[in-house]
Design a protein around this motif. Structure first.
Motif, PDB file in Angstrom:
ATOM      1  N   ALA A 440      63.744  69.435  54.031  1.00  0.00           N
ATOM      2  CA  ALA A 440      62.595  69.539  53.129  1.00  0.00           C
ATOM      3  C   ALA A 440      61.931  70.910  53.199  1.00  0.00           C
ATOM      4  O   ALA A 440      61.224  71.302  52.259  1.00  0.00           O
ATOM      5  CB  ALA A 440      61.582  68.443  53.458  1.00  0.00           C
ATOM      6  N   GLU A 441      62.140  71.651  54.283  1.00  0.00           N
ATOM      7  CA  GLU A 441      61.524  72.975  54.451  1.00  0.00           C
ATOM      8  C   GLU A 441      62.333  74.098  53.806  1.00  0.00           C
ATOM      9  O   GLU A 441      61.853  75.218  53.675  1.00  0.00           O
ATOM     10  CB  GLU A 441      61.365  73.300  55.934  1.00  0.00           C
ATOM     11  CG  GLU A 441      60.367  72.439  56.682  1.00  0.00           C
ATOM     12  CD  GLU A 441      60.240  72.876  58.134  1.00  0.00           C
ATOM     13  OE1 GLU A 441      60.910  73.878  58.522  1.00  0.00           O
ATOM     14  OE2 GLU A 441      59.493  72.237  58.873  1.00  0.00           O
ATOM     15  N   ILE A 442      63.566  73.824  53.423  1.00  0.00           N
ATOM     16  CA  ILE A 442      64.472  74.893  52.996  1.00  0.00           C
ATOM     17  C   ILE A 442      64.103  75.404  51.613  1.00  0.00           C
ATOM     18  O   ILE A 442      63.975  74.613  50.673  1.00  0.00           O
ATOM     19  CB  ILE A 442      65.931  74.400  53.021  1.00  0.00           C
ATOM     20  CG1 ILE A 442      66.329  74.016  54.454  1.00  0.00           C
ATOM     21  CG2 ILE A 442      66.876  75.467  52.467  1.00  0.00           C
ATOM     22  CD1 ILE A 442      67.687  73.355  54.567  1.00  0.00           C
ATOM     23  N   PRO A 443      63.928  76.722  51.473  1.00  0.00           N
ATOM     24  CA  PRO A 443      63.645  77.278  50.141  1.00  0.00           C
ATOM     25  C   PRO A 443      64.882  77.201  49.261  1.00  0.00           C
ATOM     26  O   PRO A 443      66.002  77.353  49.733  1.00  0.00           O
ATOM     27  CB  PRO A 443      63.257  78.730  50.440  1.00  0.00           C
ATOM     28  CG  PRO A 443      63.991  79.055  51.707  1.00  0.00           C
ATOM     29  CD  PRO A 443      64.021  77.772  52.499  1.00  0.00           C
ATOM     30  N   ARG A 444      64.679  76.954  47.986  1.00  0.00           N
ATOM     31  CA  ARG A 444      65.791  76.770  47.055  1.00  0.00           C
ATOM     32  C   ARG A 444      65.784  77.870  45.994  1.00  0.00           C
ATOM     33  O   ARG A 444      64.737  78.422  45.662  1.00  0.00           O
ATOM     34  CB  ARG A 444      65.696  75.411  46.357  1.00  0.00           C
ATOM     35  CG  ARG A 444      65.571  74.219  47.310  1.00  0.00           C
ATOM     36  CD  ARG A 444      66.827  73.988  48.116  1.00  0.00           C
ATOM     37  NE  ARG A 444      66.702  72.819  48.994  1.00  0.00           N
ATOM     38  CZ  ARG A 444      67.672  72.377  49.763  1.00  0.00           C
ATOM     39  NH1 ARG A 444      68.845  72.987  49.782  1.00  0.00           N
ATOM     40  NH2 ARG A 444      67.498  71.322  50.534  1.00  0.00           N
ATOM     41  N   LEU A 445      66.961  78.131  45.465  1.00  0.00           N
ATOM     42  CA  LEU A 445      67.118  79.094  44.382  1.00  0.00           C
ATOM     43  C   LEU A 445      67.499  78.327  43.121  1.00  0.00           C
ATOM     44  O   LEU A 445      68.435  77.513  43.145  1.00  0.00           O
ATOM     45  CB  LEU A 445      68.207  80.111  44.745  1.00  0.00           C
ATOM     46  CG  LEU A 445      68.264  81.408  43.950  1.00  0.00           C
ATOM     47  CD1 LEU A 445      66.972  82.199  44.113  1.00  0.00           C
ATOM     48  CD2 LEU A 445      69.453  82.250  44.411  1.00  0.00           C
ATOM     49  N   ASP A 446      66.785  78.555  42.042  1.00  0.00           N
ATOM     50  CA  ASP A 446      67.066  77.846  40.795  1.00  0.00           C
ATOM     51  C   ASP A 446      68.533  78.018  40.395  1.00  0.00           C
ATOM     52  O   ASP A 446      69.058  79.135  40.373  1.00  0.00           O
ATOM     53  CB  ASP A 446      66.173  78.362  39.671  1.00  0.00           C
ATOM     54  CG  ASP A 446      64.715  77.975  39.858  1.00  0.00           C
ATOM     55  OD1 ASP A 446      64.461  77.055  40.659  1.00  0.00           O
ATOM     56  OD2 ASP A 446      63.846  78.598  39.224  1.00  0.00           O
ATOM     57  N   GLY A 447      69.171  76.897  40.109  1.00  0.00           N
ATOM     58  CA  GLY A 447      70.546  76.939  39.634  1.00  0.00           C
ATOM     59  C   GLY A 447      71.596  77.037  40.720  1.00  0.00           C
ATOM     60  O   GLY A 447      72.795  77.023  40.414  1.00  0.00           O
ATOM     61  N   GLU A 448      71.181  77.120  41.963  1.00  0.00           N
ATOM     62  CA  GLU A 448      72.147  77.228  43.065  1.00  0.00           C
ATOM     63  C   GLU A 448      72.719  75.847  43.367  1.00  0.00           C
ATOM     64  O   GLU A 448      71.968  74.906  43.648  1.00  0.00           O
ATOM     65  CB  GLU A 448      71.461  77.802  44.306  1.00  0.00           C
ATOM     66  CG  GLU A 448      72.396  78.279  45.383  1.00  0.00           C
ATOM     67  CD  GLU A 448      71.665  79.038  46.474  1.00  0.00           C
ATOM     68  OE1 GLU A 448      71.979  80.221  46.682  1.00  0.00           O
ATOM     69  OE2 GLU A 448      70.761  78.452  47.108  1.00  0.00           O
ATOM     70  N   GLU A 449      74.037  75.723  43.318  1.00  0.00           N
ATOM     71  CA  GLU A 449      74.676  74.427  43.486  1.00  0.00           C
ATOM     72  C   GLU A 449      75.887  74.524  44.403  1.00  0.00           C
ATOM     73  O   GLU A 449      76.309  75.605  44.793  1.00  0.00           O
ATOM     74  CB  GLU A 449      75.101  73.872  42.114  1.00  0.00           C
ATOM     75  CG  GLU A 449      73.958  73.631  41.142  1.00  0.00           C
ATOM     76  CD  GLU A 449      74.451  73.124  39.798  1.00  0.00           C
ATOM     77  OE1 GLU A 449      75.675  73.168  39.559  1.00  0.00           O
ATOM     78  OE2 GLU A 449      73.604  72.700  38.986  1.00  0.00           O
ATOM     79  N   GLY A 450      76.468  73.367  44.686  1.00  0.00           N
ATOM     80  CA  GLY A 450      77.723  73.303  45.404  1.00  0.00           C
ATOM     81  C   GLY A 450      77.696  73.959  46.765  1.00  0.00           C
ATOM     82  O   GLY A 450      76.743  73.805  47.539  1.00  0.00           O
ATOM     83  N   LEU A 451      78.744  74.723  47.055  1.00  0.00           N
ATOM     84  CA  LEU A 451      78.891  75.336  48.374  1.00  0.00           C
ATOM     85  C   LEU A 451      77.767  76.315  48.670  1.00  0.00           C
ATOM     86  O   LEU A 451      77.268  76.358  49.804  1.00  0.00           O
ATOM     87  CB  LEU A 451      80.248  76.045  48.481  1.00  0.00           C
ATOM     88  CG  LEU A 451      80.545  76.701  49.829  1.00  0.00           C
ATOM     89  CD1 LEU A 451      80.599  75.662  50.944  1.00  0.00           C
ATOM     90  CD2 LEU A 451      81.853  77.494  49.771  1.00  0.00           C
ATOM     91  N   GLU A 452      77.352  77.130  47.695  1.00  0.00           N
ATOM     92  CA  GLU A 452      76.285  78.097  47.943  1.00  0.00           C
ATOM     93  C   GLU A 452      74.997  77.389  48.355  1.00  0.00           C
ATOM     94  O   GLU A 452      74.297  77.838  49.269  1.00  0.00           O
ATOM     95  CB  GLU A 452      76.043  78.956  46.697  1.00  0.00           C
ATOM     96  CG  GLU A 452      77.088  80.025  46.462  1.00  0.00           C
ATOM     97  CD  GLU A 452      77.095  81.113  47.543  1.00  0.00           C
ATOM     98  OE1 GLU A 452      76.065  81.302  48.217  1.00  0.00           O
ATOM     99  OE2 GLU A 452      78.140  81.762  47.709  1.00  0.00           O
ATOM    100  N   ARG A 453      74.663  76.302  47.687  1.00  0.00           N
ATOM    101  CA  ARG A 453      73.458  75.543  48.031  1.00  0.00           C
ATOM    102  C   ARG A 453      73.575  74.978  49.444  1.00  0.00           C
ATOM    103  O   ARG A 453      72.629  75.067  50.241  1.00  0.00           O
ATOM    104  CB  ARG A 453      73.239  74.417  47.025  1.00  0.00           C
ATOM    105  CG  ARG A 453      72.034  73.534  47.321  1.00  0.00           C
ATOM    106  CD  ARG A 453      71.925  72.412  46.286  1.00  0.00           C
ATOM    107  NE  ARG A 453      70.853  71.483  46.612  1.00  0.00           N
ATOM    108  CZ  ARG A 453      69.586  71.619  46.234  1.00  0.00           C
ATOM    109  NH1 ARG A 453      69.226  72.672  45.506  1.00  0.00           N
ATOM    110  NH2 ARG A 453      68.671  70.715  46.572  1.00  0.00           N
TER     111      ARG A 453
END
Length: 608
Positions: A440-453
């Motif tokens: 829940a603490e991890i910052p996310r990048l819009d559109g980042e999916e799959g292995l990169e996420r």
């Protein structure tokens, strides 16, 4: 580097508690063998033990300016730039120390001064003008800082033992403390002792008459990576070179810790190049080894090759002044060394890996006061095996736990516990809850999916949890002998930059730590470039395992051994009968039982 401790209480006169404050300071003597000091006023007591590194004569502490006082541990590597800026703003300095610069930075900018610091530090600022205490910890949590609130006040220290020495709190461990101890998840902010907290990395705790308030001043952020691969490699190299150069500043003898792996070899190579250019080389380098390890080495699940040959390749290639610290089973089982590791830890040590690290640092301290280490490169650049195993990456838990379970068929601490305690603690549920909190603490990048996420998640888990286990170990074992260990790979600029590089960049050559290998290639021999990641070494001498078996048999004969409040006698008996080279978990299990028993006795731990 130093040891700090203190006490703020708005309900009593602390000038009447001078002996207690001195006892708290005394627990930090190993961290600061060069000097001791106390700042004592009715509401506040600040204690300090000093390891003199910068401005040996002028940097004594606690340091004060008017009604503002500070007790400080660590190094701020940009203190010279800050001092120049502060002088331009009218500040005058009596010393050449970074401590005084940090104190004046607070006087100039208030609580926002933390945003300007680059370094590893944990310190306390008392502002008598407002009756406010600030506790501050560096962004990556390189230096430790613990605190415990009590009615009307707060206690703090570099290590739990300083707080316990106050007599105001007890070494009580409840179910959650045991879960944290046995779960191997390192939940930020927690300790094993009931009521005691660890200040989270990148945080400031403000304490005044109204109570405490915790503020976060830094965290890893997610943003698109704008650079191509070549620019990324060049930027990593520039950041590394700048960081190593800054961390070579010292008024006392300095060295590097060399394992023959990529991380320590890059640091040693860059340090050697910088010192040679400055006309002050060669750099001293030190490595730990075990009697007969190279000649009798057997590849295992964690290590494919012995360190020795690679250490010597790098030392010869770079031209360092190198020393091997070679340890035997008798060294590792020496009661004084094992007890020193235990006292330093305030927790059960990690077996031979803690004892050998303590003995390495003890030998290093005979010739140097400061050492540069390759710690945390695996977390930053993705070096561990668990980063590269698709099955582990896909497992919904902490990756290092998935790796351990894979290697042991899920055997772990739970397998050692008494059945009743295992049911009460329910470690699987505890780990699952802590894992959900971490995600829940991890910052996310819009559109980042799959292995990169997913790899952003894996990297963040290591940079905020796993690295804390290793940094704490490094700090405790080094400061137990008064050695300052610096970790260039924890520079927050480098960590933030690499965190946002695509996983494809971090593995662009089909291997682990591709960016680091490319950035440091020119200072490495080919053997290091080609070597596969190998963790900190552990002795393979079967006589060490046999010595553990003998110690465990003695423990089993002791009806009053406190370890058996936790561990099942029947299970421990079975493990003690497995000969060296047998079941993989046997040796680790025996170390856990023996060291936990020693910890419970030493700290007079009360299980509640």
């Amino acid at each position: 580097m130093c040891g700090i401790t203190g006490w703020v209480d708005h309900g009593r006169d602390l000038t009447r508690c001078a002996d207690t404050v001195q006892a708290m300071v005394a627990t930090m003597a190993c961290r600061g063998p060069d000097a001791a000091g106390v700042y004592l006023k009715p509401q506040v007591a600040l204690g300090h033990r000093r390891l003199a590194v910068i401005d040996v004569e002028g940097g004594r502490q606690p340091m004060s300016h008017g009604d503002v006082a500070m007790t400080y541990s660590g190094e701020v590597y940009n203190f010279r730039e800050l001092r120049a800026e502060l002088r331009g703003r009218g500040h005058e300095f009596r010393t050449e120390s970074d401590t005084e610069v940090v104190l004046h930075a607070y006087l100039e900018w208030g609580e926002s001064f933390v945003d300007r610091l680059n370094g590893m530090y944990a310190f306390a600022v008392w502002d008598g003008r407002t009756g406010t205490l600030l506790l501050v910890r560096d962004r990556m949590g390189i230096k430790p800082l613990y605190y415990q609130e009590i009615p009307g006040g707060i206690l703090f220290g570099s290590e739990p033992k300083a707080i316990l020495a106050s007599g105001e709190v007890e070494a009580a461990v409840d179910a959650d403390g045991l879960r944290e101890l046995l779960g191997f998840v390192k939940t930020p902010g927690t300790t094993y002792f009931r009521g005691m907290r660890e200040l989270r990395p990148g945080h400031v705790l403000r304490f005044d008459r109204n109570g405490s308030h915790l503020t976060r001043y830094w965290r890893l952020e997610a943003y698109p990576h704008p650079d191509d691969l070549d620019t990324t490699v060049d930027t990593v190299r520039d950041l590394l070179q700048d960081t190593v150069t800054r961390q070579l500043v010292s008024d006392v003898p300095l060295c590097t810790l060399l394992s023959g792996g990529l991380d320590s070899s890059v640091i040693t190579g860059l340090a050697q190049r910088s010192l040679t250019a400055a006309g002050t080389g060669p750099v001293r380098s030190f490595a730990v080894d075990f009697v007969g390890q190279t000649e009798n080495f057997r590849p295992d699940a964690m290590r494919d090759t012995p360190d020795g040959p690679y250490v010597h390749d790098l030392a010869e290639h770079a031209g360092t002044d190198h020393t091997d610290v070679v340890l035997s089973t008798s060294d590792l089982m020496d009661p004084a060394a094992r007890n020193a590791a235990l006292v330093a830890r305030d927790a059960p040590p990690f077996g031979d890996m803690d004892t050998s690290l303590y003995l390495l640092f003890k030998a290093v301290r005979a010739r140097s006061t400061v050492a540069l280490s390759g710690e945390s490169a695996d977390e930053v650049f993705g070096g561990y095996k668990q980063f590269h195993d698709p099955e582990i990456v896909a497992t919904p838990t902490f990756p290092w736990l998935a790796l351990r379970r894979q290697g042991r068929g899920r055997a772990g601490a739970s397998a050692l516990l008494t059945p009743d305690l295992a049911r009460t603690l329910d470690l699987d549920a505890y780990v699952a809850d802590r894992y959900a909190e971490a995600l829940a603490e991890i910052p996310r990048l819009d559109g980042e999916e799959g292995l990169e996420r997913r790899m952003r998640e894996v990297c963040h888990l290591h940079l905020t949890r796993f690295v804390q286990i290793l940094l704490d170990r490094k700090d405790r074992m080094s400061m137990a002998v008064g050695l300052e260990v610096r970790v260039p790979f924890c520079d927050h600029r480098l960590v933030q930059y690499v965190f946002n590089t695509p996983w494809a960049f971090k593995t662009f050559d089909g291997r682990e730590k591709s960016l680091l290998r490319a950035a440091g290639r020119d200072v490495l021999p080919q053997s290091i470039i080609d070597r596969v990641k190998s963790p900190y070494p552990s002795t393979q001498d079967p006589t060490y395992h046999e010595a553990l078996r003998e110690e465990t048999e003695k423990l089993l004969a002791d009806d009053g051994a406190p370890a058996f409040q936790l561990f099942d006698r029947g299970v421990v008996t079975r493990l003690a009968r497995i000969p060296a080279g047998g079941e993989q978990f046997a040796r680790l299990g025996l170390e856990m039982v023996l060291n936990t028993n020693a910890w419970l006795l030493h700290h007079h731990v009360r299980l509640v």
